[in-house]
Design an enzyme around this catalytic site. Structure first.
Site, PDB file in Angstrom:
ATOM      1  N   LYS A  41       0.948  -1.256  -0.025  1.00 48.24           N
ATOM      2  CA  LYS A  41      -0.081   0.002  -0.046  1.00 48.24           C
ATOM      3  C   LYS A  41       1.028   1.337   0.219  1.00 48.24           C
ATOM      4  O   LYS A  41       0.434   2.303  -0.558  1.00 48.24           O
ATOM      5  CB  LYS A  41      -0.918  -0.070   1.125  1.00 48.24           C
ATOM      6  N   ALA A  91       4.109   1.873  -1.287  1.00 50.06           N
ATOM      7  CA  ALA A  91       4.678   1.609  -2.677  1.00 50.06           C
ATOM      8  C   ALA A  91       3.522   2.388  -3.782  1.00 50.06           C
ATOM      9  O   ALA A  91       3.808   3.090  -4.449  1.00 50.06           O
ATOM     10  CB  ALA A  91       5.369   0.580  -3.047  1.00 50.06           C
ATOM     11  N   THR A 149     -13.945   5.857   1.004  1.00 49.37           N
ATOM     12  CA  THR A 149     -14.414   5.325  -0.241  1.00 49.37           C
ATOM     13  C   THR A 149     -15.342   4.268  -0.523  1.00 49.37           C
ATOM     14  O   THR A 149     -15.297   3.493   0.462  1.00 49.37           O
ATOM     15  CB  THR A 149     -12.854   5.113  -0.902  1.00 49.37           C
ATOM     16  N   ASP A 168      -5.526   2.841  -3.104  1.00 50.90           N
ATOM     17  CA  ASP A 168      -4.074   3.258  -2.996  1.00 50.90           C
ATOM     18  C   ASP A 168      -3.902   4.416  -3.981  1.00 50.90           C
ATOM     19  O   ASP A 168      -3.376   5.482  -3.694  1.00 50.90           O
ATOM     20  CB  ASP A 168      -3.303   2.434  -3.366  1.00 50.90           C
TER      21      ASP A 168
HETATM   22  O1  RIB Z   1      -3.914  -2.135  -1.762  1.00 47.10           O
HETATM   23  C1  RIB Z   1      -3.354  -3.476  -2.437  1.00 47.10           C
HETATM   24  C2  RIB Z   1      -1.881  -3.671  -1.851  1.00 47.10           C
HETATM   25  O2  RIB Z   1      -2.342  -4.433  -0.524  1.00 47.10           O
HETATM   26  C3  RIB Z   1      -1.385  -4.895  -2.742  1.00 47.10           C
HETATM   27  O3  RIB Z   1      -0.256  -4.328  -3.627  1.00 47.10           O
HETATM   28  C4  RIB Z   1      -0.777  -5.849  -1.553  1.00 47.10           C
HETATM   29  O4  RIB Z   1       0.854  -5.586  -1.615  1.00 47.10           O
HETATM   30  C5  RIB Z   1      -1.313  -5.099  -0.511  1.00 47.10           C
HETATM   31  O5  RIB Z   1      -0.326  -4.294   0.404  1.00 47.10           O
END
Ligand code: RIB
Length: 314
Positions: free
Chosen positions: A38, A40, A204, A237
């Site tokens: 999340k 990254a 959201t 994200d």
């Molecule tokens: O929000 C999606 C993310 O949740 C994924 O990329 C996974 O790595 C988890 O962290």
């Protein structure tokens, strides 16, 4: 400048016709090994939207570390504050059904070693927006948020995955972002939570759009893009990262939410959390397709300044 303190993962993605029930095995299509986490994901979304972004967190010294970092580095996210530790790089097992919905389990690994103390005070300036999620140790995030609040930074927390929040933490935050399930775990009603935040609580709701409950008791509704989702992984994200980029560029909350909402819809149109994340041009075109969009919004979303590429460390 946006500082993201959070997780870096490798996502092992398996497309399936339908998500399995507990105890059931389903056969899927070809797997993908993709960058995720999340933290990254939000860093990349903000960077693609035009913001200057630094990422702080931890990866291992294994081969997965490069998978987790390469795309961020290529995009110009500053990785100098990503430490290497003895634990394996975080890894998420993700199944995505034909309707785009997913199931995710995360092996946190090196994310357990993310440390707020790695972030020098010099980074925490009033112009810095600090963005956290809940995939690194909570006490490290609280420690950073205390320092950031004290230093006059803007602060945002994405409550994902859902974690009980001490009321003290609410007082450190300008914005709390949660999906409907996460918001339901809060100890009080949205308007009550919002009154304790600097700006407000943003919930959201997938295809139903986004609601901001503002500190002053008012409410802002933002529609979602009409799409047929391929993979909703990373949509929240993308919303959060683009919202942060908009606020960092001094857009109004309403305009930043619209940019985030349009970007989140676009991010669902391809497999993986990061593959379909849009750039600034795609976002400013898509905002016009949101219901009730006004033409000037295209210009405002394009107002997130483009910045030169940073140098990637780690
Ligand atoms: O929000 C999606 C993310 O949740 C994924 O990329 C996974 O790595 C988890 O962290």
């Amino acid at each position: 400048m946006i500082l993201v303190f959070g997780s870096l993962n490798v996502d092992l993605l398996v497309p399936v016709g339908r998500l399995p029930s507990p105890g059931e095995t389903v056969l899927g299509g070809d797997y993908g090994l993709l960058p995720g986490g999340k933290g990254a994901n939000q860093a990349l979304a903000a960077r693609r939207a035009g913001a200057m972004v630094a990422m702080a967190g931890a990866v291992g010294t294994d081969a997965f570390a490069e998978v987790a970092l390469a795309r961020l580095r290529d995009a110009g996210v500053d990785l100098d504050l990503v430490r290497r530790t003895a634990r394996p790089t975080g890894c998420a097992a993700i199944m995505v059904g034909a309707d785009g919905e997913n199931l995710i389990a995360v092996a946190s690994g090196a994310n357990h070693d993310a440390r707020a103390a790695d972030i020098p005070d010099a980074v925490l300036r009033p112009q810095t927006l600090v963005l956290c999620q809940m995939e690194v140790p909570a006490e490290e995030s609280w420690s950073l948020l205390r320092r950031a609040h004290q230093a006059g930074c803007r602060t945002m927390l994405n409550l994902a995955p859902a974690t009980p929040l001490d009321p003290e933490v609410l007082g450190l935050l300008d914005i709390l972002v949660a999906n409907e399930g996460e918001a339901a775990t809060l100890a009080a009603a949205p308007a009550t939570v919002a009154a304790r935040l600097g700006v407000g609580l943003i919930v959201t709701r997938g295809a139903a759009g986004v609601i901001a409950y503002r500190r002053d008791g008012s409410r802002l509704d933002t529609p979602a893009l009409a799409i047929n989702p391929v993979d909703t992984t990373g949509a929240g994200d993308t919303f959060t990262g683009v919202l942060a980029a908009g606020l960092d560029a001094d857009l109004s909350l309403a305009d930043a939410m619209r940019c985030g909402s349009a970007a989140a819809g676009l991010a669902c149109l391809g497999p993986g959390a990061q593959n379909a994340m849009p750039d600034q041009a795609a976002i400013s075109a898509a905002v016009l397709r949101l219901p009730r969009a006004r033409p000037s919004l295209r210009r405002e979303c394009a107002g997130i300044p483009r910045v030169p590429r940073g140098t990637g460390g780690a």
